[in-house]
Design a protein around this motif. Structure first.
Motif, PDB file in Angstrom:
ATOM      1  N   ARG A 186     131.195   8.211  22.501  1.00  0.00           N
ATOM      2  CA  ARG A 186     129.854   7.875  22.171  1.00  0.00           C
ATOM      3  C   ARG A 186     129.119   8.103  23.690  1.00  0.00           C
ATOM      4  O   ARG A 186     127.824   7.898  23.880  1.00  0.00           O
ATOM      5  CB  ARG A 186     128.980   6.467  21.761  1.00  0.00           C
ATOM      6  CG  ARG A 186     129.267   5.324  22.862  1.00  0.00           C
ATOM      7  CD  ARG A 186     128.303   4.535  22.304  1.00  0.00           C
ATOM      8  NE  ARG A 186     128.848   2.876  23.144  1.00  0.00           N
ATOM      9  CZ  ARG A 186     128.443   1.644  23.016  1.00  0.00           C
ATOM     10  NH1 ARG A 186     128.101   2.062  22.155  1.00  0.00           N
ATOM     11  NH2 ARG A 186     129.119   1.226  24.003  1.00  0.00           N
ATOM     12  N   ASN A 187     130.626   8.005  24.025  1.00  0.00           N
ATOM     13  CA  ASN A 187     129.653   8.304  26.156  1.00  0.00           C
ATOM     14  C   ASN A 187     130.499   9.338  26.842  1.00  0.00           C
ATOM     15  O   ASN A 187     130.888   8.785  27.758  1.00  0.00           O
ATOM     16  CB  ASN A 187     129.928   6.540  27.419  1.00  0.00           C
ATOM     17  CG  ASN A 187     129.406   7.136  27.496  1.00  0.00           C
ATOM     18  OD1 ASN A 187     128.181   7.201  28.442  1.00  0.00           O
ATOM     19  ND2 ASN A 187     129.702   5.982  28.785  1.00  0.00           N
TER      20      ASN A 187
ATOM     21  N   ASN B 127     127.092  12.555  23.810  1.00  0.00           N
ATOM     22  CA  ASN B 127     126.297  11.139  24.603  1.00  0.00           C
ATOM     23  C   ASN B 127     125.533  10.502  22.531  1.00  0.00           C
ATOM     24  O   ASN B 127     124.438  11.636  22.143  1.00  0.00           O
ATOM     25  CB  ASN B 127     125.226  11.840  24.927  1.00  0.00           C
ATOM     26  CG  ASN B 127     123.845  11.071  25.638  1.00  0.00           C
ATOM     27  OD1 ASN B 127     124.234  10.193  25.003  1.00  0.00           O
ATOM     28  ND2 ASN B 127     123.652  10.919  26.994  1.00  0.00           N
ATOM     29  N   CYS B 128     125.661   9.504  22.040  1.00  0.00           N
ATOM     30  CA  CYS B 128     124.930   9.266  21.533  1.00  0.00           C
ATOM     31  C   CYS B 128     125.026   7.440  20.808  1.00  0.00           C
ATOM     32  O   CYS B 128     125.826   6.962  20.378  1.00  0.00           O
ATOM     33  CB  CYS B 128     126.282   9.481  19.802  1.00  0.00           C
ATOM     34  SG  CYS B 128     126.738  11.015  19.506  1.00  0.00           S
ATOM     35  N   ARG B 129     124.562   7.093  22.287  1.00  0.00           N
ATOM     36  CA  ARG B 129     124.313   5.822  22.986  1.00  0.00           C
ATOM     37  C   ARG B 129     123.618   5.202  22.225  1.00  0.00           C
ATOM     38  O   ARG B 129     122.474   5.930  21.756  1.00  0.00           O
ATOM     39  CB  ARG B 129     124.387   5.440  24.266  1.00  0.00           C
ATOM     40  CG  ARG B 129     125.555   6.180  24.727  1.00  0.00           C
ATOM     41  CD  ARG B 129     125.292   6.407  26.664  1.00  0.00           C
ATOM     42  NE  ARG B 129     124.387   7.234  27.194  1.00  0.00           N
ATOM     43  CZ  ARG B 129     124.168   8.035  28.427  1.00  0.00           C
ATOM     44  NH1 ARG B 129     125.446   8.098  28.127  1.00  0.00           N
ATOM     45  NH2 ARG B 129     123.198   8.254  28.172  1.00  0.00           N
TER      46      ARG B 129
ATOM     47  N   ARG C   2     133.766   4.700  21.875  1.00  0.00           N
ATOM     48  CA  ARG C   2     132.652   3.225  22.600  1.00  0.00           C
ATOM     49  C   ARG C   2     133.223   4.441  23.348  1.00  0.00           C
ATOM     50  O   ARG C   2     132.149   5.355  24.267  1.00  0.00           O
ATOM     51  CB  ARG C   2     133.360   2.103  23.071  1.00  0.00           C
ATOM     52  CG  ARG C   2     132.820   1.343  22.516  1.00  0.00           C
ATOM     53  CD  ARG C   2     133.456  -0.281  23.281  1.00  0.00           C
ATOM     54  NE  ARG C   2     133.109  -1.292  21.816  1.00  0.00           N
ATOM     55  CZ  ARG C   2     132.026  -2.200  22.572  1.00  0.00           C
ATOM     56  NH1 ARG C   2     131.102  -1.435  21.966  1.00  0.00           N
ATOM     57  NH2 ARG C   2     131.356  -2.545  21.717  1.00  0.00           N
TER      58      ARG C   2
ATOM     59  N   VAL D 195     122.484  -4.053  24.810  1.00  0.00           N
ATOM     60  CA  VAL D 195     123.172  -3.575  23.876  1.00  0.00           C
ATOM     61  C   VAL D 195     124.510  -4.596  23.415  1.00  0.00           C
ATOM     62  O   VAL D 195     124.608  -4.760  22.635  1.00  0.00           O
ATOM     63  CB  VAL D 195     123.444  -2.461  24.264  1.00  0.00           C
ATOM     64  CG1 VAL D 195     124.861  -1.280  23.663  1.00  0.00           C
ATOM     65  CG2 VAL D 195     122.087  -1.526  24.393  1.00  0.00           C
TER      66      VAL D 195
ATOM     67  N   ASP E 268     120.181   3.133  22.441  1.00  0.00           N
ATOM     68  CA  ASP E 268     119.026   2.569  23.925  1.00  0.00           C
ATOM     69  C   ASP E 268     118.540   0.951  23.493  1.00  0.00           C
ATOM     70  O   ASP E 268     119.015   0.307  22.918  1.00  0.00           O
ATOM     71  CB  ASP E 268     117.763   3.077  23.603  1.00  0.00           C
ATOM     72  CG  ASP E 268     117.773   4.635  23.722  1.00  0.00           C
ATOM     73  OD1 ASP E 268     118.328   5.161  24.386  1.00  0.00           O
ATOM     74  OD2 ASP E 268     116.174   4.933  23.472  1.00  0.00           O
TER      75      ASP E 268
ATOM     76  N   THR F 142     124.905   3.001  18.106  1.00  0.00           N
ATOM     77  CA  THR F 142     125.306   4.293  18.552  1.00  0.00           C
ATOM     78  C   THR F 142     123.894   4.757  18.404  1.00  0.00           C
ATOM     79  O   THR F 142     122.759   3.927  17.830  1.00  0.00           O
ATOM     80  CB  THR F 142     126.020   5.333  17.265  1.00  0.00           C
ATOM     81  OG1 THR F 142     124.842   5.033  15.645  1.00  0.00           O
ATOM     82  CG2 THR F 142     127.402   4.339  17.472  1.00  0.00           C
ATOM     83  N   SER F 143     123.613   5.905  18.793  1.00  0.00           N
ATOM     84  CA  SER F 143     121.936   6.661  18.616  1.00  0.00           C
ATOM     85  C   SER F 143     121.398   6.558  17.126  1.00  0.00           C
ATOM     86  O   SER F 143     120.291   6.451  17.282  1.00  0.00           O
ATOM     87  CB  SER F 143     122.419   7.813  19.353  1.00  0.00           C
ATOM     88  OG  SER F 143     123.131   8.506  18.821  1.00  0.00           O
TER      89      SER F 143
ATOM     90  N   ILE G 236     119.376   2.121  29.254  1.00  0.00           N
ATOM     91  CA  ILE G 236     120.627   2.347  28.975  1.00  0.00           C
ATOM     92  C   ILE G 236     121.945   1.553  28.778  1.00  0.00           C
ATOM     93  O   ILE G 236     122.787   0.800  29.929  1.00  0.00           O
ATOM     94  CB  ILE G 236     121.446   3.590  28.851  1.00  0.00           C
ATOM     95  CG1 ILE G 236     119.990   4.863  29.072  1.00  0.00           C
ATOM     96  CG2 ILE G 236     122.392   4.021  27.947  1.00  0.00           C
ATOM     97  CD1 ILE G 236     119.273   5.828  27.927  1.00  0.00           C
ATOM     98  N   GLY G 237     122.755   0.925  27.447  1.00  0.00           N
ATOM     99  CA  GLY G 237     123.674   0.050  28.133  1.00  0.00           C
ATOM    100  C   GLY G 237     123.173  -0.844  28.259  1.00  0.00           C
ATOM    101  O   GLY G 237     121.422  -1.567  28.038  1.00  0.00           O
TER     102      GLY G 237
END
Ligand SMILES: *Cc1c(COP(=O)(O)O)cnc(C)c1O
Length: 380
Positions: free
Chosen positions: A227-228, A243-245, A224, A43, A247, A62-63, A38-39
């Motif tokens: 989303r986290n 939580n909209c990160r 930013r 990314v 992958d 974003t997700s 993740i991140g």
């Protein structure tokens, strides 16, 4: 109708992604070797590359596309630019995901009708929809065609409205007029833009993925954080975030596919050009051809007897689709809006048919054959 009679499938993602498979495998291997899921590097690199591609200062992964729009709206609320109950103008004929984030944020959608020749927001209808509580416009580059114009930008400016682009279908599309930052690409024309990399989009991931692009430093920073979990530093939360990160594996795959976006769009354009020149049937209304401002996410024609037309094509091996059969105000989830008179959206929803156009699924020879079949169509 049996599946095996289909000679021209509407969309075969296996074929779309075929040439990318070696690069996709390399991308996944990079993530496995890196051990950050993740991140991380992939990314961050994708965000830099997407910002460079669109010509914006910032891109935030974003997700998915819906969350990209939701994050933009939530960020403007955090920044005091929007508050619950404010009105946001949205097109009456868009995909539901352009509207769901509006209501999710406690904002009120105000539907404006499209110009039927472009399927995009009619600037006059936008003007007419503006009321004392209107604070933003979500303009959708529907089917891959830029919906930005000097007129729309002037309207937004005159009324102090935020202009948000739903660029989910239009990555790579080039506007005839420059946006405020000087770039002409979709994603760089309004105050902020949302992209989707859903697998069927012109540049698709192998799962859900999206991005926000903007020149606004504060907006990018707020998106930013939101989303986290609303946090910039671990375990310290400035705002009640989500939580909209994005992958890392999807980012790595998108880094391989993004540089091919213009070539992939050129293939769609070549197929669209054949449809545009070869389909000649007075019962079939073709979409406007406005050049490089359209990346043909869908090639949408209009036919009065849409169901009969689709059956006629399917009997001859041509699979089609409908984007979209039910406009947002007719959806059960929006029954509060069912009483609105939106005749253009209703009419388009009953007439639109999407022809196959994806790269490697429908080449120019296929388009010629499909056009010949369409030319032999007569309403029953
Ligand atoms: C696909 C799409 C979205 C939503 O994107 P997801 O990644 O599927 O959430 C939003 N708006 C439009 C116009 C789309 O086509």
């Amino acid at each position: 109708m049996t599946e095996n009679k289909i000679k021209y499938p509407f969309l075969d993602l296996g074929r779309v992604n075929e040439p990318f498979l070696p690069a996709i495998r390399r991308a996944v291997e990079r993530v496995l070797a890196d051990g950050r899921y993740i991140g991380g590097n992939e990314v961050e690199a994708f965000e830099r590359e997407l910002a460079a591609f669109t010509g914006t200062r910032h891109a935030v992964g974003t997700s998915n596309g819906l969350d990209a729009i939701r994050l933009i709206l939530r960020a403007y609320m955090e920044m005091g630019r929007l508050k619950a109950g404010d009105e946001v103008i949205v097109p009456s004929n868009t995909f539901i995901a352009s509207v769901l984030p509006v209501t999710d944020c406690g904002l009120t959608p105000r539907f404006a009708e499209p110009d039927p020749s472009t399927h995009n927001l009619d600037p006059e209808a936008v003007e007419a929809a503006i009321g004392p509580r209107t604070r933003a416009i979500i303009t959708v580059h529907l089917y891959g065609r830029i919906s930005y114009s000097e007129r729309l930008a002037e309207t937004a400016k005159k009324h102090g409205l935020l202009l948000i682009e739903d660029s989910a279908q239009a990555i790579g599309a080039i506007s005839a007029v420059a946006g405020p930052g000087g770039s002409r690409r979709a994603g760089a024309l309004g105050d902020a833009a949302a992209f989707s990399f859903y697998p069927t989009k012109n540049t698709g991931a192998l799962g859900d993925a999206g991005a926000v692009t903007t020149d606004d430093d504060e907006l990018a920073r707020t998106v930013r954080m939101l989303r986290n979990y609303g946090s910039e530093h671990s375990y310290h939360h400035e705002m009640s975030g989500l939580n909209c990160r994005l992958d890392s594996i999807q980012a790595a795959i998108l880094r391989e596919k993004l540089p091919m976006t213009d070539a992939e769009n050129a293939a769609r354009r070549a197929t669209a050009a054949v449809y545009g020149s070869e389909i000649q049937n007075s019962h079939v209304i073709l979409p406007a051809d406005t050049g490089s401002d359209c990346v043909w996410h869908q090639y949408v024609v209009r036919v009065a007897d849409r169901d009969g037309f689709r059956r006629f094509l399917l009997d001859r091996g041509v699979e089609t689709s409908v984007h979209y059969p039910v406009p947002p105000h007719r959806q059960p989830c929006y029954k509060d809006y069912a009483g609105l008179a939106l005749p253009v959206a209703d009419r388009l929803a009953s007439e639109v048919v999407s022809l196959p156009i994806a790269p490697r699924c429908t080449g120019t020879d296929d388009a010629r054959e499909i056009a010949a079949i369409i030319n032999s169509y007569r309403p029953q």
